[in-house]
Design an enzyme around this catalytic site. Sequence first.
Site, PDB file in Angstrom:
ATOM      1  N   TYR A  49       7.767   4.500  -3.239  1.00  0.00           N
ATOM      2  CA  TYR A  49       7.375   3.684  -2.087  1.00  0.00           C
ATOM      3  C   TYR A  49       8.337   2.505  -1.987  1.00  0.00           C
ATOM      4  CZ  TYR A  49       2.911   6.200  -1.693  1.00  0.00           C
ATOM      5  OH  TYR A  49       1.953   7.165  -1.523  1.00  0.00           O
ATOM      6  N   GLU A  50       8.527   1.994  -0.764  1.00  0.00           N
ATOM      7  CA  GLU A  50       9.541   0.948  -0.572  1.00  0.00           C
ATOM      8  C   GLU A  50       9.184  -0.366  -1.264  1.00  0.00           C
ATOM      9  OE1 GLU A  50       9.696   0.934   3.653  1.00  0.00           O
ATOM     10  OE2 GLU A  50       7.988  -0.387   3.884  1.00  0.00           O
ATOM     11  N   SER A  51       7.945  -0.500  -1.726  1.00  0.00           N
ATOM     12  CA  SER A  51       7.581  -1.693  -2.482  1.00  0.00           C
ATOM     13  C   SER A  51       8.253  -1.715  -3.856  1.00  0.00           C
ATOM     14  CB  SER A  51       6.062  -1.754  -2.660  1.00  0.00           C
ATOM     15  OG  SER A  51       5.588  -0.542  -3.221  1.00  0.00           O
ATOM     16  N   GLY A  52       8.937  -0.639  -4.219  1.00  0.00           N
ATOM     17  CA  GLY A  52       9.655  -0.630  -5.491  1.00  0.00           C
ATOM     18  C   GLY A  52       8.962   0.162  -6.577  1.00  0.00           C
TER      19      GLY A  52
END
Lengths: 261, 282
Positions: A49-52
């Site tokens: 996910y782009e949150s890392g």
Amino acid sequence: MSYTLDEMMTVAAARQLKDGAVCFVGIGLPSAACVLASRTHAPNLVLIYESGTVETAPEVLPLSIGDGELAATATSVVPLPEIFSHYLQGGRIDVGFLGAAQIDRFGNLNSTVIGPYDAPKTRLPGAGGAPEIATHAKEILIVMRMTKRGFVDSLAFRTSSGHLAGNGERKAKAYPGHGPQALVTDFGILRPDPESDELVLTELFEGVSAADAVAACGWPLRVVDSPTRVVPPSDTELETLRALNARTKAAHAAKVTLSLN
Amino acid sequence: MALMSLPEAIRLHVKDGMSVALEGFTHLIPFAAGHEIIRQGIRGLHLIRMTPDLIYDQMIGAGVADRLTFSWGGNPGVGSLHRLRDAVENGWPVKLETFEHSHGEMAAAYTAGAARLPFAVMKGHSDNDLAAHQSGRTTKMDCPFTGAPVTAVRAVNPDVTILHAQKADRAGNVLIEGIVGAVKEAAFAAGKVIATVEQVVDDLGAEKNAVILPHFLVSAVACVPGGAYPSYAMGHYDRDNSFYIAWDDIARDRDGFTGWIADHVTGVADHRTFLEKLGVVA
């Protein structure tokens, strides 16, 4: 078991994911499809996910892209700039999973505005990571319910690039990723024509006719000569999906309390 | 670094018209600091944040900002930010000028800002319609070595970056655990850094490669337990997804929103009272 077309859509999207693929996931339908795939036919699917959060295995679907569930179940959590530079731009993502407010026949997406940019009729949330995902992931999978407002002849605004104007333009411009390879709707699945890149209906869900799909689409939808029928959801797929949705609903309604010093 | 109260930190470092980034990607969003800015009646801010989230919906609706730099302005998994939309679509309560990016561009802009580079470089030329609205912030160029297409993204350097974290020690070193977003980059890019923390401890007990903002970077630390609520602080409390869902109705119309701010933000003395009013303190 009986099922809804929405359930069929999520199951069909999940089936597009190959075991072991490294998948860049968004919230909502993409999350449901990815988590379903990882709990059925693709146990080695890597969810990022782009949150890392890298290689995460959520028990419940996240409401936001950075829910604690994603961090708690991840192999690692990395700074967000690294996700975009090292992972995505660096070419480490096999499949990017996108949705949008509007799509055109070449898989270009609008998630920015309806109406003029400087005086919008509807201000949508905006790009997020979609332009980079659309550019750099090796292939793109899109899930959207088919409506006339959503599947349009001409986008109000192009936020993310699909096959651009088609006829090989994306390839000619040497994009790193191959663009949208499947668009899963609540009628069936569209895939790009090998010559023109136009998304055409190739597979239909049970109980739906090609004429139904053509009538629901905002552009003159092309249908292949004999569209195949998608195998209905298995009991295992449906039970897994429904259990996931039930756990998610309960988790999102849970009362949060803070123990303060 | 100085340990002080949150109202002091805001009064000292946040002035009308400044560019201010309250960062934290879904996790550790500095809600208490945003509410204190509303309470102090600060005006004309240029707010910067990748995901405006509920905190900027509240600040924009309360009239503190006239500019916004951002890359995704929705209520995650729920829908629109109604106050942000009202400001952009109808200019209420203040016409909001937007400077819009993608996430990749924002992350790159902060990273360049942290290194005090004038711009960041991204691979390729985008074919989207956003570029036409990014005059002075992005531009297409060729790699000076290979001629390959690249895009320059102007650095973002906020006057002040505000963040929330789990811990600070008494020297002012700030430890961030879990999802860090672009907080570290936004902090190094800023002129001043204000951190609110769940607790102040003698020893951070951190591993050597932990994300720590060094004391010489941080201008002020304020101890505000629960300061990220309704966002979350890993190890302390969960994200209140039910509040994010409920916000959709609260913010939908102007009167309902204004009443909520009066009851929960301007009408309370501090964040602790806000949390107690919502009944979320155990």
